[in-house]
Write a protein that holds these residues in place. Structure first.
Motif, PDB file in Angstrom:
ATOM      1  N   THR A  56     -38.155 -28.280 101.259  1.00 24.69           N
ATOM      2  CA  THR A  56     -37.004 -27.374 101.163  1.00 24.69           C
ATOM      3  C   THR A  56     -35.678 -28.088 101.370  1.00 24.69           C
ATOM      4  OG1 THR A  56     -37.137 -26.869 103.515  1.00 24.69           O
ATOM      5  CG2 THR A  56     -38.380 -25.443 102.028  1.00 24.69           C
ATOM      6  N   ALA A  57     -35.726 -29.399 101.523  1.00 28.03           N
ATOM      7  CA  ALA A  57     -34.504 -30.132 101.879  1.00 28.03           C
ATOM      8  C   ALA A  57     -33.383 -29.931 100.874  1.00 28.03           C
ATOM      9  CB  ALA A  57     -34.812 -31.616 102.034  1.00 28.03           C
ATOM     10  N   LYS A  63     -38.053 -18.212 101.056  1.00 23.30           N
ATOM     11  CA  LYS A  63     -38.950 -17.638 100.043  1.00 23.30           C
ATOM     12  C   LYS A  63     -40.102 -18.587  99.742  1.00 23.30           C
ATOM     13  CE  LYS A  63     -36.105 -14.578  97.181  1.00 23.30           C
ATOM     14  NZ  LYS A  63     -35.364 -14.603  95.912  1.00 23.30           N
ATOM     15  N   LEU A  64     -39.739 -19.868  99.644  1.00 19.62           N
ATOM     16  CA  LEU A  64     -40.765 -20.859  99.314  1.00 19.62           C
ATOM     17  C   LEU A  64     -41.807 -20.924 100.425  1.00 19.62           C
ATOM     18  CD1 LEU A  64     -41.269 -23.056  97.018  1.00 19.62           C
ATOM     19  CD2 LEU A  64     -40.521 -24.707  98.727  1.00 19.62           C
ATOM     20  N   LEU A  65     -41.316 -20.927 101.675  1.00 18.96           N
ATOM     21  CA  LEU A  65     -42.235 -20.997 102.806  1.00 18.96           C
ATOM     22  C   LEU A  65     -43.101 -19.749 102.892  1.00 18.96           C
ATOM     23  CD1 LEU A  65     -42.786 -23.079 105.034  1.00 18.96           C
ATOM     24  CD2 LEU A  65     -40.839 -23.589 103.595  1.00 18.96           C
ATOM     25  N   LEU A 125     -50.147 -18.376 100.223  1.00 18.62           N
ATOM     26  CA  LEU A 125     -51.212 -19.146  99.570  1.00 18.62           C
ATOM     27  C   LEU A 125     -52.202 -19.667 100.605  1.00 18.62           C
ATOM     28  CD1 LEU A 125     -49.043 -21.137  97.007  1.00 18.62           C
ATOM     29  CD2 LEU A 125     -50.741 -19.375  96.455  1.00 18.62           C
ATOM     30  N   ASN A 126     -51.683 -20.015 101.767  1.00 23.87           N
ATOM     31  CA  ASN A 126     -52.536 -20.477 102.858  1.00 23.87           C
ATOM     32  C   ASN A 126     -53.455 -19.355 103.316  1.00 23.87           C
ATOM     33  OD1 ASN A 126     -52.415 -20.475 106.216  1.00 23.87           O
ATOM     34  ND2 ASN A 126     -53.163 -22.389 105.280  1.00 23.87           N
ATOM     35  N   ARG A 158     -35.405 -23.152 110.667  1.00 27.76           N
ATOM     36  CA  ARG A 158     -35.781 -21.917 109.972  1.00 27.76           C
ATOM     37  C   ARG A 158     -37.081 -22.090 109.190  1.00 27.76           C
ATOM     38  NH1 ARG A 158     -29.975 -21.281 107.384  1.00 27.76           N
ATOM     39  NH2 ARG A 158     -30.570 -23.444 107.176  1.00 27.76           N
ATOM     40  N   VAL A 159     -37.304 -23.305 108.769  1.00 27.51           N
ATOM     41  CA  VAL A 159     -38.539 -23.588 108.055  1.00 27.51           C
ATOM     42  C   VAL A 159     -39.688 -23.708 109.044  1.00 27.51           C
ATOM     43  CG1 VAL A 159     -39.735 -25.357 106.711  1.00 27.51           C
ATOM     44  CG2 VAL A 159     -37.415 -24.638 106.071  1.00 27.51           C
ATOM     45  N   MET A 160     -39.355 -24.331 110.165  1.00 32.59           N
ATOM     46  CA  MET A 160     -40.386 -24.608 111.165  1.00 32.59           C
ATOM     47  C   MET A 160     -41.042 -23.335 111.681  1.00 32.59           C
ATOM     48  SD  MET A 160     -40.026 -26.625 114.702  1.00 32.59           S
ATOM     49  CE  MET A 160     -39.374 -25.189 115.459  1.00 32.59           C
TER      50      MET A 160
END
Ligand SMILES: Nc1ncnc2c1ncn2[C@@H]1O[C@H](COP(=O)(O)OP(=O)(O)O)[C@@H](O)[C@H]1O
Ligand SMILES: [Mg+2]
Lengths: 244, 429
Positions: free
Chosen positions: A176-177, A186-188, A194-195, A210-212
């Protein structure tokens, strides 16, 4: 969600020293790490802490200076270059920060390309790719070239491609960088789904809090060492393993 | 399939660079195609000239005559031999030779008198058609001679000029006679051009006091008989028995078939044996052609190499990704080689389309090089109209070379691409 089964990936005492001129850069200083089936793990740490190096070791892109990396029980250090290529093709899915896609291929063809290398029959390729592109929300964009897609869409194609070959694990280095925060989340979201739905194992690196927060396991990396390893369950954090 | 698709699209990614490469390949191919046809055409016409104007396909003469020509070394019963040859479908003409001095006014020059049967010679060789001025020999005009253009220039001869010839007759007497120039030959072969005085057989015999025998019988074979086979047949007709080299009567292949007929031995030689230098040169021209191909294509190869290396450097990250996601070094290499070969293939189609009209023109119309005044090579004069000659191999060689050179030129860039390490590629800016 316990880690009782044999790990998909296992790093044991992995060090990686880069020689830069006359200086030795110790990128990894003894990393012990297991990744289990179904993990949705973030490698978290400041820039230069060794996140990319860890992922490269896991993904058979780079050899450790010392220590071993086992992928589904196979010591990657024992494999020839050809066998490593095949290993990357068949067992690993890669998503990079940028420049992920082959520019001359359409979204569909990018997702399909590894299956073509694997010799999967065309009809099966078609079913799987169409299913995956739908799953990552790219229906109708199959025939677009990478430059006709947004950054977030490109990353989705990369994830579809990574999933298409049915790998043991998907390694994503700061996926996401290059994305804005809304697109990142959204991507996460999608990766987490999917996981959940497909049981796909993800290991991704990030330095974005925020990604973490999407991760169910956070591996903290500081100066080439695993500083913390936290497994979150149903919102409850509990220390799974810790080295300080 | 995937690799081919990617290679094809990669070629058209950088329009400008690929176009330049393809244009260079195309121009080189066109140049090579035209050049190879012209050279082949020249070889053919020189070979034809050599056999049509000068050497014939085969010659029969007294053993050793070729190396030590002597007035006395003759083929004794030439009339019978010529009769047999004509019966067997060959064309044959007798020739007599002697050296002498030619003079006109206060100019003089060494000349070679050639005694000729005007009718048979005209049937056998094309010399009678190679008149620059005037007319061919006529048995009814024994004092009329035909001279080479070079000789005419040296002695200042025109049609109707008088030419005095002095020599030593076969009986040791001083031979001299006055002739009238009735024809001047075009430049066909260098030696003939400089010194030949062609006269009728009867005139020659009278001048040189040589009533019997001829020095050479010049023979053309029927079109469908191969040269080697013709030689065997002629040797048999000349009474030399079996001349198959395998049967041992001829020691070494390529040397004259020799047999003792009483005290006199006869030789049969092909034109290739008589003028091995010309034969070798004609055979060797293909080697020279290859060298020129090589030089032209070398320039193209450097261009390809450069363009492909640039392509590799521009795409380092991409190769890194390919390697990371499981493409093997071999597959990357194949893709790059395909990119080169695709460009060569496009150049092939373009080159053939571009060259075709030129090839057709050169083969059917030819280039008028008459203005250059007859260029000479190895004693042979180039024809005034230089036509190309195309066979499958004339076209094949430039095409194959294009692909081979392209392949070689892309190997190194392809290897570079194949060796790119994914980790380093990611760090590359
Ligand atoms: N190819 C390389 N050559 C030299 N040093 C490198 C190379 N790759 C990484 N490093 C160094 O190793 C350390 C870890 O890098 P990296 O794994 O890229 O960290 P991160 O991904 O967490 O930012 C850094 O100090 C970096 O400068
Ligand atoms: Mg990094």
């Amino acid at each position: 969600m316990t880690a009782s089964t044999t790990p998909i990936l296992s790093m044991k005492g992995v060090t990686r020293v880069y020689r830069q001129g006359k200086v030795d850069v110790h990128a990894l200083r003894g990393v012990d790490l297991d990744i289990h089936k179904g993990d949705f793990a973030a490698i978290w740490g400041p820039s230069g802490s060794g996140k990319s190096t860890v992922l490269n070791q896991m993904g058979a892109l780079d050899q450790p200076t010392a220590g071993t990396v086992l992928l589904e029980g196979t010591d990657l250090g024992s494999l020839s270059r050809k066998a490593l290529s095949a290993m990357r093709r068949d067992r690993i899915g890669f998503v990079f920060q940028s420049y992920n896609l082959i520019p001359v291929l359409t979204a569909y063809e990018n997702a399909e390309s590894i299956m073509a290398l694997q010799g999967v029959p065309v009809a099966e390729r078609r079913d799987r790719v169409m299913g995956l592109l739908e799953d990552v929300g790219l229906e109708g964009l199959e025939d677009r070239r990478p430059h006709e897609l947004s950054g977030g869409q490109q990353q989705r194609v990369a994830i579809a491609r990574a999933l298409a070959s049915n790998p043991a694990v998907i390694l994503a280095d700061e996926p996401t960088a290059n994305l804005d925060s809304v697109t990142s989340e959204k991507l996460l979201d999608m990766m987490a789904r999917l996981n959940n739905e497909r049981g796909a194992t993800f290991v991704f690196s990030t330095h974005d809090p925020r990604v973490m927060k999407y991760a169910r396991r956070v591996i903290g990396l500081v100066d080439g060492r695993v500083d913390s390893d936290v497994q979150k369950e149903q919102g409850v954090e509990h220390k799974h393993q810790s080295r300080v | 399939m995937m690799l081919l698709k990617m290679a094809w699209r990669n070629v058209w990614r950088n329009h400008r660079r690929s176009s330049i490469t393809i244009v260079a390949m195309t121009l080189a191919l066109v140049a090579e195609l035209l050049y190879s046809g012209l050279v082949t055409g020249m070889i053919h016409s020189m070979e034809d000239d050599a056999t049509e104007f000068d050497l014939g396909d085969l010659q029969v003469f007294h053993e050793g005559y070729l190396t030590r020509p002597s007035l006395y070394d003759v083929v004794p019963d030439a009339g019978t031999l010529i009769g047999k040859l004509e019966e067997a479908g060959y064309q044959a003409a007798p020739r007599l030779y002697a050296g002498g001095l030619g003079g006109s006014g206060d100019m003089s020059a060494g000349v070679q008198m050639v005694g000729i049967d005007p009718v048979r010679d005209a049937r056998t060789l094309a010399l009678s058609e190679a008149m620059a001025e005037g007319a061919w020999l006529d048995a009814a005009d024994p004092s009329g001679v035909v001279v080479g253009r070079g000789l005419a220039r040296t002695l200042g001869l025109d049609l109707g000029s008088e030419l005095l010839v002095v020599s030593q007759g076969a009986d040791g007497s001083i031979a001299n006679a006055l002739y009238t120039v009735r024809g001047i030959l075009m430049s066909v072969a260098a030696s003939m051009d400089r010194s030949s005085v062609l006269m009728t057989e009867d005139a020659f015999r009278e001048l040189m006091v040589l009533p019997e025998g001829v020095h050479k019988v010049i023979i053309r074979r029927p079109k469908d008989v191969p040269l080697k086979q013709a030689k065997t047949q002629v040797a048999a007709l000349a009474g030399m028995g079996a001349t198959d080299p395998a049967e041992g009567s001829v020691a070494v292949e390529g040397q004259a078939a020799t047999v003792e007929t009483g005290t006199d031995g006869l030789d049969v030689m092909t034109w290739e044996e008589i003028n091995p230098f010309l034969a070798q040169m004609l055979a060797g021209v293909s080697g020279m052609v290859a060298i020129v191909y090589f030089i032209v294509y070398l320039a193209v190869a450097i261009l390809i190499l450069n363009a492909m290396l640039m392509a590799v450097f521009e795409r380092i990250k991409e190769f890194g990704v390919l390697k990371a996601i499981g493409y093997s070094p071999r597959q990357v290499m194949i893709m790059m080689i395909l990119e080169g070969l695709i460009q060569a293939s496009v150049a092939l189609v373009a080159g053939l389309l571009l060259a075709a009209p030129g090839m057709w023109w050169l083969q059917n119309r030819g280039v008028d090089v008459g203005a250059l005044g007859g260029i000479q090579m190895v004693g042979m004069t180039m024809p005034p109209i230089w036509k190309a000659h195309y066979t499958w191999s004339t076209v094949q060689v430039p095409i194959i070379m294009l692909f081979v050179i392209t392949f070689i030129a892309v190997l190194w860039p392809a290897l570079r691409a194949a060796r790119i390490s994914p980790v380093e590629a990611m760090h590359h800016q």
